[in-house]
Design an enzyme around this catalytic site. Structure first.
Site, PDB file in Angstrom:
ATOM      1  N   HIS A  31      -5.975  -3.489  -9.852  1.00 40.20           N
ATOM      2  CA  HIS A  31      -4.685  -3.267  -9.198  1.00 40.20           C
ATOM      3  C   HIS A  31      -4.819  -3.702  -7.740  1.00 40.20           C
ATOM      4  O   HIS A  31      -5.884  -4.180  -7.308  1.00 40.20           O
ATOM      5  CB  HIS A  31      -4.257  -1.800  -9.318  1.00 40.20           C
ATOM      6  CG  HIS A  31      -5.315  -0.821  -8.903  1.00 40.20           C
ATOM      7  ND1 HIS A  31      -5.706  -0.666  -7.603  1.00 40.20           N
ATOM      8  CD2 HIS A  31      -6.082   0.032  -9.630  1.00 40.20           C
ATOM      9  CE1 HIS A  31      -6.658   0.249  -7.538  1.00 40.20           C
ATOM     10  NE2 HIS A  31      -6.908   0.687  -8.752  1.00 40.20           N
ATOM     11  N   GLU A  32      -3.742  -3.474  -6.991  1.00 41.15           N
ATOM     12  CA  GLU A  32      -3.673  -3.943  -5.609  1.00 41.15           C
ATOM     13  C   GLU A  32      -4.832  -3.375  -4.763  1.00 41.15           C
ATOM     14  O   GLU A  32      -5.309  -4.041  -3.846  1.00 41.15           O
ATOM     15  CB  GLU A  32      -2.300  -3.537  -5.042  1.00 41.15           C
ATOM     16  CG  GLU A  32      -1.868  -4.260  -3.808  1.00 41.15           C
ATOM     17  CD  GLU A  32      -1.884  -5.779  -3.884  1.00 41.15           C
ATOM     18  OE1 GLU A  32      -1.704  -6.361  -4.979  1.00 41.15           O
ATOM     19  OE2 GLU A  32      -2.093  -6.392  -2.825  1.00 41.15           O
ATOM     20  N   HIS A  34      -7.969  -2.896  -5.719  1.00 38.42           N
ATOM     21  CA  HIS A  34      -9.125  -3.782  -5.919  1.00 38.42           C
ATOM     22  C   HIS A  34      -8.927  -5.107  -5.181  1.00 38.42           C
ATOM     23  O   HIS A  34      -9.843  -5.639  -4.564  1.00 38.42           O
ATOM     24  CB  HIS A  34      -9.313  -4.108  -7.405  1.00 38.42           C
ATOM     25  CG  HIS A  34      -9.625  -2.930  -8.268  1.00 38.42           C
ATOM     26  ND1 HIS A  34      -8.744  -2.439  -9.192  1.00 38.42           N
ATOM     27  CD2 HIS A  34     -10.734  -2.163  -8.363  1.00 38.42           C
ATOM     28  CE1 HIS A  34      -9.280  -1.416  -9.824  1.00 38.42           C
ATOM     29  NE2 HIS A  34     -10.484  -1.220  -9.337  1.00 38.42           N
ATOM     30  N   GLN A 145     -11.719   3.836  -0.009  1.00 43.55           N
ATOM     31  CA  GLN A 145     -11.825   5.203   0.522  1.00 43.55           C
ATOM     32  C   GLN A 145     -11.270   6.231  -0.458  1.00 43.55           C
ATOM     33  O   GLN A 145     -11.581   7.405  -0.379  1.00 43.55           O
ATOM     34  CB  GLN A 145     -11.094   5.267   1.875  1.00 43.55           C
ATOM     35  CG  GLN A 145     -10.956   6.649   2.489  1.00 43.55           C
ATOM     36  CD  GLN A 145     -12.298   7.327   2.793  1.00 43.55           C
ATOM     37  OE1 GLN A 145     -13.306   6.650   2.998  1.00 43.55           O
ATOM     38  NE2 GLN A 145     -12.296   8.651   2.789  1.00 43.55           N
ATOM     39  N   SER A 183      -6.599   2.880 -11.539  1.00 40.90           N
ATOM     40  CA  SER A 183      -6.431   2.351 -12.906  1.00 40.90           C
ATOM     41  C   SER A 183      -5.934   3.456 -13.837  1.00 40.90           C
ATOM     42  O   SER A 183      -5.260   3.203 -14.829  1.00 40.90           O
ATOM     43  CB  SER A 183      -7.756   1.806 -13.428  1.00 40.90           C
ATOM     44  OG  SER A 183      -8.249   0.837 -12.537  1.00 40.90           O
TER      45      SER A 183
END
Ligand code: PAF
EC number: 6.3.2.1
Length: 278
Positions: A31-32, A34, A145, A183
């Site tokens: 997703h964004e 990663h 984080q 995820s």
């Protein structure tokens, strides 16, 4: 983009590379969050390597290993678009051949929070990250984080074992309503998805209280608890205010950076999130 499945191939390619390698370890279903790590790695290194490996040793017997979301084709398309140089996607047999017997155990910081409810989880994470670092030999590895305790554990392991790489921590990427990208968000049904931002709302309340001068950790946790309890689909696993490096619980949030973290179940899905104060 080169897609590599074996350690031998990875080593051959690694020997041919000069310049720094930035490495993003993942379990796929990207997703964004990663992709933000990949972009940061791209900016700071000559080569970007991403691993996709759903690591069985970090899942407990009652956890979601079998149904962990996977979509390799989509992952590879996304990585190609980001101009990733190398994707390492080994099989389970490649990473854990039979008679595998060596583990990396980081003590103390793994005992609390996620470590308390997921025995063995961080042993699995530390072991797979060590193996991946040894195979890829990156100059820098990038972590989100959002998994704050994982970051603390990996940093401690790298320092204690004199591993020759830098751990770069990238801020949590959030949906527009504050829900941290993960995820596992795919498990939430429509009603649960609507309820899920309660976790970030509670963390934001903690920040507001602290900014207004409240330093008593119990009081802040109490207000967070009361807010989350108003959401009928949510049940609290833990709320913690701890020293951001040692993860030891704090009574007062005064000068040190304090990690406010929480795990909340929305229906059957466990969400974790955190903010840092100070
Ligand atoms: O954060 C994750 O996705 C995993 O814990 C990691 C770091 C890829 C190790 O399997």
């Amino acid at each position: 983009m080169r897609v590599i499945k074996t350690i031998i191939e990875a080593r051959k390619i690694r020997w041919q590379l000069s310049g720094s390698v930035g490495f993003v370890p993942t379990m796929g279903y990207l997703h964004e969050g990663h992709l933000t790590l990949v972009r940061r790695a791209k900016k700071e290194n000559s080569i970007v390597a991403v691993s996709i490996f759903v690591n069985p040793t970090q899942f407990g017997p009652s956890e979601d290993l079998k149904k962990y979301p996977r979509d390799l084709n989509r992952d590879l398309e996304l990585l190609e678009r980001e101009k990733t140089d190398i994707v390492f996607m080994p099989s389970e047999q490649e990473m854990y051949p039979s008679k595998f017997n060596s583990w990396v155990d980081v003590e103390k910081v793994t005992e609390r929070l996620e470590g308390a409810s997921r025995p063995g989880h961080f042993r699995g994470v530390a072991t797979i990250c060590t193996k991946l670092f040894n195979i890829i030999q990156p100059a820098r590895a990038y972590f989100g984080q959002k998994d704050a305790q994982q970051v603390v554990v990996i940093k401690k392991m790298v320092a204690d074992l004199n591993m020759d790489l830098e751990i770069v921590v990238v801020p949590t990427v959030r949906e527009s309503d504050g829900l941290a990208m993960s995820s596992r968000n795919i498990y939430l049904n429509t009603e649960e998805r609507k309820a899920a931002p309660i976790l970030f709302k509670a963390l934001s309340l903690a920040r507001q209280l602290w900014q207004d001068g409240e330093q008593n950790a119990d009081k802040i946790c109490g207000e967070m608890t009361a807010l989350i309890q108003k959401e009928p689909l949510a049940s609290i696993d833990y709320i913690s205010i701890a020293d951001a490096d040692t993860l030891e619980e704090l009574k007062e949030v005064s000068h040190q950076p304090a990690l406010v973290s929480s795990a909340v179940r929305i229906g059957r899905t466990k969400l974790i999130d955190n903010i840092t104060l100070g």
